[in-house]
Write a protein that holds these residues in place. Structure first.
Motif, short mmCIF file in Angstrom:
data_model
loop_
_atom_site.label_atom_id
_atom_site.label_comp_id
_atom_site.label_asym_id
_atom_site.label_seq_id
_atom_site.Cartn_x
_atom_site.Cartn_y
_atom_site.Cartn_z
N GLN A 1 36.05 -50.73 1.32
CA GLN A 1 36.21 -49.28 1.40
C GLN A 1 35.32 -48.60 0.36
N TRP A 2 35.27 -49.16 -0.84
CA TRP A 2 34.41 -48.61 -1.89
C TRP A 2 32.95 -48.65 -1.44
N ILE A 3 32.54 -49.79 -0.92
CA ILE A 3 31.15 -49.96 -0.50
C ILE A 3 30.79 -48.94 0.58
N GLY A 4 31.64 -48.78 1.57
CA GLY A 4 31.36 -47.85 2.66
C GLY A 4 31.29 -46.41 2.19
N THR A 5 32.23 -46.02 1.35
CA THR A 5 32.29 -44.64 0.87
C THR A 5 31.05 -44.27 0.07
N PHE A 6 30.66 -45.13 -0.85
CA PHE A 6 29.57 -44.78 -1.75
C PHE A 6 28.19 -45.05 -1.14
N ARG A 7 28.11 -45.96 -0.22
CA ARG A 7 26.83 -46.11 0.49
C ARG A 7 26.58 -44.86 1.34
N GLN A 8 27.62 -44.36 1.97
CA GLN A 8 27.49 -43.12 2.74
C GLN A 8 27.12 -41.95 1.83
N ARG A 9 27.71 -41.90 0.63
CA ARG A 9 27.36 -40.83 -0.31
C ARG A 9 25.89 -40.91 -0.70
N ALA A 10 25.42 -42.11 -0.97
CA ALA A 10 24.01 -42.27 -1.35
C ALA A 10 23.09 -41.80 -0.24
N GLU A 11 23.43 -42.15 1.00
CA GLU A 11 22.57 -41.79 2.13
C GLU A 11 22.60 -40.29 2.41
N SER A 12 23.76 -39.65 2.22
CA SER A 12 23.86 -38.23 2.55
C SER A 12 23.36 -37.33 1.43
N GLU A 13 23.57 -37.73 0.18
CA GLU A 13 23.26 -36.85 -0.96
C GLU A 13 21.89 -37.13 -1.57
N PHE A 14 21.40 -38.35 -1.47
CA PHE A 14 20.20 -38.71 -2.23
C PHE A 14 19.12 -39.33 -1.35
N SER A 15 19.08 -38.95 -0.08
CA SER A 15 18.06 -39.45 0.83
C SER A 15 16.88 -38.49 0.89
N ARG A 16 15.80 -38.91 1.50
CA ARG A 16 14.59 -38.10 1.59
C ARG A 16 14.79 -36.84 2.44
N ALA A 17 15.67 -36.90 3.42
CA ALA A 17 15.82 -35.75 4.31
C ALA A 17 16.23 -34.50 3.52
N GLY A 18 17.25 -34.65 2.68
CA GLY A 18 17.68 -33.51 1.87
C GLY A 18 16.63 -33.08 0.87
N MET A 19 15.97 -34.05 0.26
CA MET A 19 14.90 -33.75 -0.70
C MET A 19 13.78 -32.97 -0.02
N GLY A 20 13.41 -33.38 1.19
CA GLY A 20 12.33 -32.70 1.89
C GLY A 20 12.65 -31.24 2.15
N ARG A 21 13.85 -30.96 2.61
CA ARG A 21 14.25 -29.57 2.88
C ARG A 21 14.23 -28.74 1.60
N ARG A 22 14.82 -29.28 0.54
CA ARG A 22 14.93 -28.51 -0.71
C ARG A 22 13.56 -28.29 -1.35
N LEU A 23 12.71 -29.34 -1.35
CA LEU A 23 11.42 -29.21 -2.00
C LEU A 23 10.50 -28.26 -1.23
N LYS A 24 10.48 -28.35 0.08
CA LYS A 24 9.63 -27.46 0.87
C LYS A 24 10.07 -26.01 0.73
N ALA A 25 11.38 -25.77 0.68
CA ALA A 25 11.87 -24.41 0.47
C ALA A 25 11.46 -23.90 -0.91
N LEU A 26 11.53 -24.78 -1.90
CA LEU A 26 11.11 -24.40 -3.25
C LEU A 26 9.63 -24.05 -3.29
N LEU A 27 8.80 -24.87 -2.66
CA LEU A 27 7.36 -24.61 -2.68
C LEU A 27 7.01 -23.33 -1.93
N ASP A 28 7.77 -23.02 -0.87
CA ASP A 28 7.55 -21.75 -0.18
C ASP A 28 7.81 -20.57 -1.11
N ARG A 29 8.87 -20.67 -1.91
CA ARG A 29 9.19 -19.59 -2.85
C ARG A 29 8.15 -19.50 -3.95
N VAL A 30 7.64 -20.66 -4.40
CA VAL A 30 6.60 -20.65 -5.43
C VAL A 30 5.35 -19.97 -4.89
#
Length: 388
Positions: free
Chosen positions: A356-385
């Protein structure tokens, strides 16, 4: 510096500045990895010759269409100005519109470059705490980088930057000179496919399959407080007598940690594995992972442990709570008995609780710290810059 042809009308050219080849390569690469062609053209410049090999220069592990090694040395007079002058030519040639710099030397060169080539937006990424602790660094940042957007990898880091530069709360909302949080990310697909199996990782580390392994990956430095971990293990092994510690990493504290393990009578139960390239691949060898830092800006190694399916014991400091989540139980810094109790608790998890621990935290890693989220946030930041 050779020129490659491309359609400048539809491509934003990003200049990535780094101190040296091995300086934060993995996390810096993630910034470039999400800025893919054809919308972006990526140029990476390594300022200093420190630590690189001929092979690194021939086939650099950097996701950029162009990689330049300036090979300056810290002892060379006015090397920062000379670097800025060379970068001016590159920026004019390639029509660079954005500069992203990692760590202070790169920030300083970026600020000097801005005096010579003021057309590009500036992004200064801060990966650690106390980055602007010295008055000299604050002076450089407040003068040369007053138009930069500052990026901190955690709330703890952004608070540090805000305090040092005396930025107002509105700095997060509008205009250049803003401050934003952008957590580090991992290529979770690569992590999944390149992790070694438990048996492979243990074989590489010279461990038996039936041992209970409590592992750690990191620099052997004061900020990591490995002595508290050793002392906690000395207590915990009374209840988990078959346990061994494995420390992957090297640093200034190596000899003192060797001496402490002997003093505590656990030398035969501690493996100092030294520096290992791509150490995250070895994580499946561990039954637990421990990080007892007294200072930690983010804690990317925790995300790697999550992806490897290794339960974690960690201290409540810096950005660790942000990585692990609000409900995760963290230990107090330096609380040897509390850390020992948590080591024992994790060791006694049954198979169901562990999965249960493994499943919960692997899912957290994939949802919170994956490239997809980084891409959205960084591109939005660069647009504002760009608009700033």
């Amino acid at each position: 510096m050779g020129r490659l042809t491309h359609d400048r009308s539809s491509t934003r050219v990003v200049l990535d500045l780094r101190n040296s080849y091995h300086s934060l390569r993995q996390v810096s690469n993630e910034y470039l990895a999400v800025l893919e062609p054809p919308n972006f053209r990526r140029i990476s410049v390594l300022l200093l010759d420190k630590g690189r090999t001929a092979a690194d220069k021939l086939t650099p592990d950097i996701p950029a269409e162009r990689v330049e090694f300036l090979d300056f040395n810290n002892r060379q007079p006015f090397w920062r100005w000379r670097a800025a002058w060379r970068l001016r030519a590159l920026c004019r040639q390639e029509n660079v519109s954005l500069v992203i710099a990692h760590r202070f030397k790169s920030h300083h060169v970026m600020g000097l470059l801005h005096l010579l080539y003021p057309r590009a937006g500036l992004v200064a990424v801060v990966h650690g705490l106390n980055h602007l602790a010295s008055p000299w660094r604050r002076m450089i940042s407040q003068s040369l980088l007053r138009n930069a957007t500052w990026v901190g990898v955690s709330d703890a880091v952004t608070h540090d930057i805000r305090t040092a530069l005396k930025l107002p709360p509105s700095a997060t909302e509008s205009g250049q000179g803003r401050l934003v949080k952008l957590p580090n990310t991992l290529d979770v697909v690569a992590i999944k496919t390149q992790l070694l199996s438990r048996d492979q990782a243990r074989q590489q580390l010279g461990l038996d399959n039936d041992e209970f392994i409590i592992g750690h990956v990191g620099r052997l430095a004061d900020s990591k407080d490995q002595p508290s971990w050793l002392r906690a293990f000395t207590i915990a092994r009374q209840q988990i007598p078959d346990a061994r510690l494995v420390i992957v990493g090297d640093g200034r504290q190596r000899d003192s940690l060797h001496a402490l393990s002997s003093e505590l009578g656990i030398a035969d139960n501690v493996v100092f594995a030294g520096y290992q390239p791509n150490a995250w691949r070895l994580m499946p060898a561990f039954d637990e992972f421990a990080l007892t830092s007294v200072q930690e800006a983010f804690g990317m190694v925790l995300v790697e442990a999550m992806m490897a399916g290794v339960p974690i014991v960690a201290t409540d400091v810096g950005g660790i709570g942000e990585v692990m989540g609000e409900s995760f139980p963290l230990c107090k810094v330096g609380d040897v008995e509390g850390i020992a109790a948590e080591l024992v608790r994790i060791a006694q998890l049954d198979a169901k609780a562990r999965q249960q621990w493994i499943g919960t935290f692997r899912q957290r890693a994939e949802s919170e710290f994956s490239r997809a989220g980084m891409g959205r946030r960084l591109k939005a930041l660069l647009d504002r810059v760009d608009r700033g």
